[in-house]
Design an enzyme around this catalytic site. Structure first.
Site, PDB file in Angstrom:
ATOM      1  CG  ASP A 109      51.132  41.410  42.398  1.00  0.00           C
ATOM      2  OD1 ASP A 109      52.351  41.709  42.435  1.00  0.00           O
ATOM      3  OD2 ASP A 109      50.255  42.081  42.986  1.00  0.00           O
ATOM      4  CG  ASP A 129      46.792  44.260  38.884  1.00  0.00           C
ATOM      5  OD1 ASP A 129      45.709  44.630  39.386  1.00  0.00           O
ATOM      6  OD2 ASP A 129      47.205  43.098  38.974  1.00  0.00           O
TER       7      ASP A 129
HETATM    8  N1  LIG Z   1      33.126  49.663  44.472  1.00  0.00           N
HETATM    9  C1  LIG Z   1      34.159  49.908  45.277  1.00  0.00           C
HETATM   10  N2  LIG Z   1      34.095  50.941  46.163  1.00  0.00           N
HETATM   11  C2  LIG Z   1      35.134  51.220  46.995  1.00  0.00           C
HETATM   12  N3  LIG Z   1      36.286  50.531  46.998  1.00  0.00           N
HETATM   13  C3  LIG Z   1      36.401  49.506  46.154  1.00  0.00           C
HETATM   14  C4  LIG Z   1      35.358  49.122  45.247  1.00  0.00           C
HETATM   15  N4  LIG Z   1      35.775  48.051  44.529  1.00  0.00           N
HETATM   16  C5  LIG Z   1      37.014  47.778  44.965  1.00  0.00           C
HETATM   17  N5  LIG Z   1      37.394  48.641  45.939  1.00  0.00           N
HETATM   18  C6  LIG Z   1      38.697  48.669  46.627  1.00  0.00           C
HETATM   19  O1  LIG Z   1      39.698  48.867  45.614  1.00  0.00           O
HETATM   20  C7  LIG Z   1      40.857  48.083  45.901  1.00  0.00           C
HETATM   21  C8  LIG Z   1      41.165  47.177  44.739  1.00  0.00           C
HETATM   22  O2  LIG Z   1      40.136  46.216  44.612  1.00  0.00           O
HETATM   23  P1  LIG Z   1      40.292  44.949  43.686  1.00  0.00           P
HETATM   24  O3  LIG Z   1      39.126  44.070  43.886  1.00  0.00           O
HETATM   25  O4  LIG Z   1      40.675  45.410  42.334  1.00  0.00           O
HETATM   26  O5  LIG Z   1      41.554  44.310  44.415  1.00  0.00           O
HETATM   27  P2  LIG Z   1      42.465  43.123  43.959  1.00  0.00           P
HETATM   28  O6  LIG Z   1      42.734  43.156  42.492  1.00  0.00           O
HETATM   29  O7  LIG Z   1      41.948  41.884  44.546  1.00  0.00           O
HETATM   30  O8  LIG Z   1      43.746  43.623  44.716  1.00  0.00           O
HETATM   31  P3  LIG Z   1      44.898  42.737  45.316  1.00  0.00           P
HETATM   32  O9  LIG Z   1      45.345  41.845  44.202  1.00  0.00           O
HETATM   33  O10 LIG Z   1      45.870  43.799  45.708  1.00  0.00           O
HETATM   34  O11 LIG Z   1      44.283  42.002  46.459  1.00  0.00           O
HETATM   35  C9  LIG Z   1      40.573  47.353  47.189  1.00  0.00           C
HETATM   36  O12 LIG Z   1      41.179  48.084  48.239  1.00  0.00           O
HETATM   37  C10 LIG Z   1      39.053  47.359  47.291  1.00  0.00           C
HETATM   38  O13 LIG Z   1      38.636  47.351  48.645  1.00  0.00           O
HETATM   39  C1  LIG Z   2      52.798  46.619  44.614  1.00  0.00           C
HETATM   40  C2  LIG Z   2      52.059  45.389  45.106  1.00  0.00           C
HETATM   41  C3  LIG Z   2      51.567  45.631  46.542  1.00  0.00           C
HETATM   42  C4  LIG Z   2      50.838  45.195  44.179  1.00  0.00           C
HETATM   43  O1  LIG Z   2      50.122  44.073  44.556  1.00  0.00           O
HETATM   44  C5  LIG Z   2      52.951  44.112  45.006  1.00  0.00           C
HETATM   45  O2  LIG Z   2      53.308  43.872  43.679  1.00  0.00           O
HETATM   46  C6  LIG Z   2      54.182  44.220  45.856  1.00  0.00           C
HETATM   47  O3  LIG Z   2      54.122  44.101  47.049  1.00  0.00           O
HETATM   48  N1  LIG Z   2      55.361  44.438  45.187  1.00  0.00           N
HETATM   49  C7  LIG Z   2      56.637  44.507  45.829  1.00  0.00           C
HETATM   50  C8  LIG Z   2      57.352  45.754  45.465  1.00  0.00           C
HETATM   51  C9  LIG Z   2      57.710  45.888  43.997  1.00  0.00           C
HETATM   52  O4  LIG Z   2      57.062  45.302  43.125  1.00  0.00           O
HETATM   53  O5  LIG Z   2      58.712  46.571  43.717  1.00  0.00           O
HETATM   54  K   LIG Z   3      46.122  42.137  41.816  1.00  0.00           K
END
Ligand SMILES: Nc1ncnc2c1ncn2[C@@H]1O[C@H](COP(=O)(O)OP(=O)(O)OP(=O)(O)O)[C@@H](O)[C@H]1O
Ligand SMILES: CC(C)(CO)[C@@H](O)C(=O)NCCC(=O)O
Ligand SMILES: [K+]
Length: 255
Positions: A109, A129
């Site tokens: 990612d 991110d």
């Molecule tokens: N309004 C909120 N209140 C509490 N926690 C939240 C809220 N919105 C998001 N989160 C939490 O923040 C974190 C990041 O959420 P987000 O939706 O940005 O994840 P993401 O970009 O899909 O992450 P990934 O790519 O790692 O799956 C998650 O653990 C989510 O449960």
């Molecule tokens: C840090 C996360 C968890 C963010 O999604 C992912 O990019 C990941 O597992 N990375 C591997 C470790 C690194 O990027 O060095």
């Molecule tokens: K992400």
């Protein structure tokens, strides 16, 4: 059409592109025990509700930071979409020069975000991110991916307080009116949100110093980017679709 899939630790985000245009995007929760058939049904239904069909998908690209789900999603693609997906990983052309000690270790990612940022903005750059973890990715003026920093995500941080302190509740991640909280919920919200904004500022300041780049564009993405960007001047732009854009660009580069 092409289908771009970003498998994260919390969410699986899907984007349907026609050429460069994002037609639809969907967000599923990451369920490590779900099967290829279950994801097939879910995604099929989402397509159906959007009046699109698996038949129109010419290709699929996947980035994943959840190894056990890769095979499941690949199987779903082969079985239901009838396509062998491209996986972001070793052997894929990204156009980036990875300066990580071991390039295989960088989260897919993070690479995808960097590719999208380099394409859309002027280097040097930092991508932040806000996902399960918050990642900082640094790209220098020569479009070299330098590495960056990984910190606990806002969700993890909030959850940790609730899990480890008996009297601290689960809270909504909302901005409180004041930094001096006069009840538990407001105190936690103040600490998490203003503290997080401060953390981002501190890391960006150090990155600027270390890269010797006083002018450095900072792009934020991820679900909670807008919330934090509102509390600090160090984020220049929020781009919610950065990861999907990066997948689309990498797909094109590998045709
Ligand atoms: N309004 C909120 N209140 C509490 N926690 C939240 C809220 N919105 C998001 N989160 C939490 O923040 C974190 C990041 O959420 P987000 O939706 O940005 O994840 P993401 O970009 O899909 O992450 P990934 O790519 O790692 O799956 C998650 O653990 C989510 O449960
Ligand atoms: C840090 C996360 C968890 C963010 O999604 C992912 O990019 C990941 O597992 N990375 C591997 C470790 C690194 O990027 O060095
Ligand atoms: K992400």
């Amino acid at each position: 059409m092409i289908l771009a899939v970003d498998i994260g630790n919390t969410n699986i985000v899907l984007g349907v592109y026609r050429k460069r245009e994002l037609l639809h995007h969907f967000r599923l929760s990451t369920a490590r025990q779900s099967t290829a058939d279950e994801y097939g049904v879910l995604i099929h239904n989402l397509f159906h509700m959007s009046n699109i069909s698996f038949k129109d998908v010419e290709g699929v690209i996947i980035s994943s930071v959840v190894p056990p789900l890769v095979q499941v999603i690949v199987e779903m693609c082969v079985r239901y979409i009838g396509k062998d997906p491209l996986l972001v990983g070793p052997g894929i052309k990204t156009g980036l020069n990875l300066r990580y000690e071991n390039p295989r270790e960088v989260g897919a990612d993070r690479i995808v975000n960097a590719v999208a940022a380099v394409e859309q903005y002027k280097c040097p750059l930092v991508v932040v991110d806000f996902g399960t973890a918050t990642t900082f990715d640094c790209i220098d003026a020569g479009a070299n991916y330098l590495g960056g920093a990984i910190v606990p995500g806002l969700g993890i941080s909030t959850e940790a307080l609730y899990q480890r302190a008996s009297k601290l509740p689960r809270i909504e991640l909302e901005k409180p009116k004041k930094v001096i909280g006069r009840n538990t919920v407001h105190a936690m919200q103040a600490g998490i949100i203003f503290g997080y904004a401060g953390q981002v500022e501190g890391i960006v300041r150090r990155i600027k110093q270390e890269m010797n780049a006083p002018v450095l564009k900072v792009i934020a993405t991820g679900g909670l980017a807008t919330l934090i960007a509102g509390e600090t001047d160090c984020i220049d732009e929020v781009n919610p679709m950065l990861t999907l854009e990066g997948l689309r660009i990498i797909y094109d580069r590998n045709q």
